[in-house]
Design an enzyme around this catalytic site. Structure first.
Site, mmCIF file in Angstrom:
data_model
loop_
_atom_site.group_PDB
_atom_site.id
_atom_site.type_symbol
_atom_site.label_atom_id
_atom_site.label_comp_id
_atom_site.label_asym_id
_atom_site.label_seq_id
_atom_site.Cartn_x
_atom_site.Cartn_y
_atom_site.Cartn_z
ATOM 1 C CB SER A 1 2.555 -11.164 -6.962
ATOM 2 O OG SER A 1 3.218 -12.209 -7.605
ATOM 3 C CE1 TYR B 1 4.544 -7.711 -10.736
ATOM 4 C CE2 TYR B 1 4.844 -10.070 -10.428
ATOM 5 C CZ TYR B 1 4.010 -8.977 -10.575
ATOM 6 O OH TYR B 1 2.641 -9.147 -10.538
HETATM 7 N N1 LIG Z 1 -1.947 -11.372 -14.282
HETATM 8 C C1 LIG Z 1 -1.442 -12.095 -13.292
HETATM 9 O O1 LIG Z 1 -1.246 -13.303 -13.371
HETATM 10 C C2 LIG Z 1 -1.124 -11.412 -11.994
HETATM 11 C C3 LIG Z 1 -0.670 -12.194 -10.939
HETATM 12 C C4 LIG Z 1 -0.375 -11.591 -9.733
HETATM 13 C C5 LIG Z 1 -0.521 -10.225 -9.593
HETATM 14 N N2 LIG Z 1 -0.940 -9.477 -10.646
HETATM 15 C C6 LIG Z 1 -1.081 -8.047 -10.412
HETATM 16 O O2 LIG Z 1 -2.415 -7.680 -10.667
HETATM 17 C C7 LIG Z 1 -2.483 -6.310 -11.042
HETATM 18 C C8 LIG Z 1 -3.263 -6.177 -12.344
HETATM 19 O O3 LIG Z 1 -2.576 -6.924 -13.333
HETATM 20 P P1 LIG Z 1 -3.195 -7.275 -14.768
HETATM 21 O O4 LIG Z 1 -2.729 -8.644 -15.067
HETATM 22 O O5 LIG Z 1 -4.645 -6.943 -14.796
HETATM 23 O O6 LIG Z 1 -2.340 -6.300 -15.687
HETATM 24 P P2 LIG Z 1 -2.815 -5.174 -16.723
HETATM 25 O O7 LIG Z 1 -3.902 -5.688 -17.597
HETATM 26 O O8 LIG Z 1 -1.554 -4.694 -17.384
HETATM 27 O O9 LIG Z 1 -3.391 -4.041 -15.781
HETATM 28 C C9 LIG Z 1 -2.611 -3.077 -15.154
HETATM 29 C C10 LIG Z 1 -3.181 -1.713 -15.494
HETATM 30 O O10 LIG Z 1 -2.431 -0.706 -14.791
HETATM 31 C C11 LIG Z 1 -2.167 0.345 -15.702
HETATM 32 N N3 LIG Z 1 -1.012 1.145 -15.300
HETATM 33 C C12 LIG Z 1 0.299 0.886 -15.502
HETATM 34 N N4 LIG Z 1 1.055 1.871 -15.029
HETATM 35 C C13 LIG Z 1 0.208 2.778 -14.496
HETATM 36 C C14 LIG Z 1 0.381 4.022 -13.850
HETATM 37 N N5 LIG Z 1 1.622 4.546 -13.653
HETATM 38 N N6 LIG Z 1 -0.701 4.697 -13.409
HETATM 39 C C15 LIG Z 1 -1.944 4.195 -13.616
HETATM 40 N N7 LIG Z 1 -2.188 3.023 -14.231
HETATM 41 C C16 LIG Z 1 -1.115 2.325 -14.669
HETATM 42 C C17 LIG Z 1 -1.916 -0.378 -17.003
HETATM 43 O O11 LIG Z 1 -1.938 0.498 -18.087
HETATM 44 P P3 LIG Z 1 -0.949 0.212 -19.354
HETATM 45 O O12 LIG Z 1 -1.500 -0.968 -20.057
HETATM 46 O O13 LIG Z 1 -1.017 1.489 -20.119
HETATM 47 O O14 LIG Z 1 0.427 -0.070 -18.779
HETATM 48 C C18 LIG Z 1 -3.041 -1.385 -17.003
HETATM 49 O O15 LIG Z 1 -4.245 -0.826 -17.493
HETATM 50 C C19 LIG Z 1 -1.023 -5.842 -11.129
HETATM 51 O O16 LIG Z 1 -0.656 -5.236 -9.900
HETATM 52 C C20 LIG Z 1 -0.254 -7.135 -11.308
HETATM 53 O O17 LIG Z 1 1.074 -7.014 -10.851
HETATM 54 C C21 LIG Z 1 -1.250 -10.035 -11.836
#
Ligand SMILES: NC(=O)c1ccc[n+]([C@@H]2O[C@H](COP(=O)([O-])OP(=O)(O)OC[C@H]3O[C@@H](n4cnc5c(N)ncnc54)[C@H](OP(=O)(O)O)[C@@H]3O)[C@@H](O)[C@H]2O)c1
Length: 277
Positions: free
Chosen positions: A157, A170
């Site tokens: 991130s 975070y």
């Molecule tokens: N969106 C942004 O702007 C952004 C920016 C920088 C980095 N990121 C990173 O990118 C990655 C994906 O983010 P996203 O925005 O796509 O979020 P997201 O839609 O919430 O995707 C994360 C997925 O991981 C699942 N998850 C959570 N805990 C878990 C566990 N213990 N075991 C297996 N799966 C699990 C979640 O399920 P649940 O919904 O059931 O929790 C969800 O399906 C993350 O690492 C996030 O920190 C995102």
């Protein structure tokens, strides 16, 4: 190098790719693209039903896709999931560690000072992001060590370079993910095979379910103050779209990046380059 050779670099026929958090917004987008590049994709999530959002975009006439249950913090479950993936696809070539995120209880606010952040919430965020990257790398990385080749892509991130206000857990956890990326890249290359590469993508700001109402007003859809600040500090003047990650992801997975390991690539519209003036 010619166009035909370059195109072959992005043909993932016969490659098995595991995506943790693969039913999430960014992981799901990656899964759709990789199936389209002929890969065999295992979408691993603790709530596999979430992937239904993407199912109609998966073209199984081109590649293959299975959706499997897995909790990135439960090593025993992951070992079983890995066996199931091997049964279905025969090997594991690439791991994308996309499970992660913040927890509002680990964020400071007008009502919650840093001094009062609950330890269990801070630990939850550390565990999900850092341990949730390390444990799958142990489980799936072992197969790569045996094969003598493989690729691991972590999702870090902007917070790993410089922490944003309000989200100390975070930020520290993602700094850990970037640091671990470098450590594992060196370890795998020196101890197992220089054909095992470990890199990370550091996305800028993408509107997803996790941050939508931090960055936009729930009722009006207008930018919040924080959303406005982020866009004004992003030289390209917008949030990222999930598909903006794909070019970097495919490059890091392809032989086009064969001599690249241990890097964290920002995909951020210039956010990390901008001093604000
Ligand atoms: N969106 C942004 O702007 C952004 C920016 C920088 C980095 N990121 C990173 O990118 C990655 C994906 O983010 P996203 O925005 O796509 O979020 P997201 O839609 O919430 O995707 C994360 C997925 O991981 C699942 N998850 C959570 N805990 C878990 C566990 N213990 N075991 C297996 N799966 C699990 C979640 O399920 P649940 O919904 O059931 O929790 C969800 O399906 C993350 O690492 C996030 O920190 C995102």
């Amino acid at each position: 190098m010619n166009l035909e050779e370059l195109t072959k670099y992005y043909d993932f026929s016969g490659k098995t790719i595991v995506i943790t958090g693969g039913a999430g917004i960014l992981g799901g987008e990656m899964a759709c693209a990789l199936v389209g590049c002929r890969a065999s994709v295992a979408v691993l999530d603790r709530d596999p039903k979430l992937f239904d959002r993407f199912v109609n975009r998966i073209d199984t006439s081109v590649g293959k896709c299975i959706v499997v249950y897995g909790d990135v913090l439960n090593r025993d479950v992951l070992e079983e999931t890995a066996k199931k993936i091997i049964e279905d696809f025969g090997r594991i070539d690439i791991l994308i560690n996309a499970a992660g995120g913040n927890n509002p209880r680990a964020s400071t606010s007008a009502d919650r000072s840093f001094f009062d952040l609950p330890t269990d919430a801070v630990r939850f965020v550390f565990d999900l992001n850092l341990l949730g990257t390390i444990i799958p790398s142990q489980v799936f990385g072992r197969y790569m060590a045996k094969q003598g080749e493989g690729i691991i892509i972590n999702v870090s991130s902007m917070n790993s370079f410089r922490p944003l206000t309000r989200i100390p857990a975070y930020s520290a956890a993602k700094a850990g993910v970037s640091n671990f990326t470098q450590w594992l890249a060196v370890h795998m290359a020196q101890e197992y095979s220089p054909k095992i590469r470990v890199n990370a993508i550091a996305p800028g700001f993408f509107l997803t379910d996790q941050n939508r109402f931090l960055l936009t007003e729930e009722k009006s859809g207008e930018l919040t103050d924080r959303g406005r600040q982020i866009v004004s500090h992003t030289p390209m003047g917008r949030f990222g779209n999930p598909e903006d990650l794909l070019g970097t992801l495919l490059w890091l997975m392809s032989p086009a990046s064969a001599f690249v390991t241990g890097v964290v690539v920002p995909v951020d519209g210039g956010f990390s380059a901008f001093a604000g003036v």
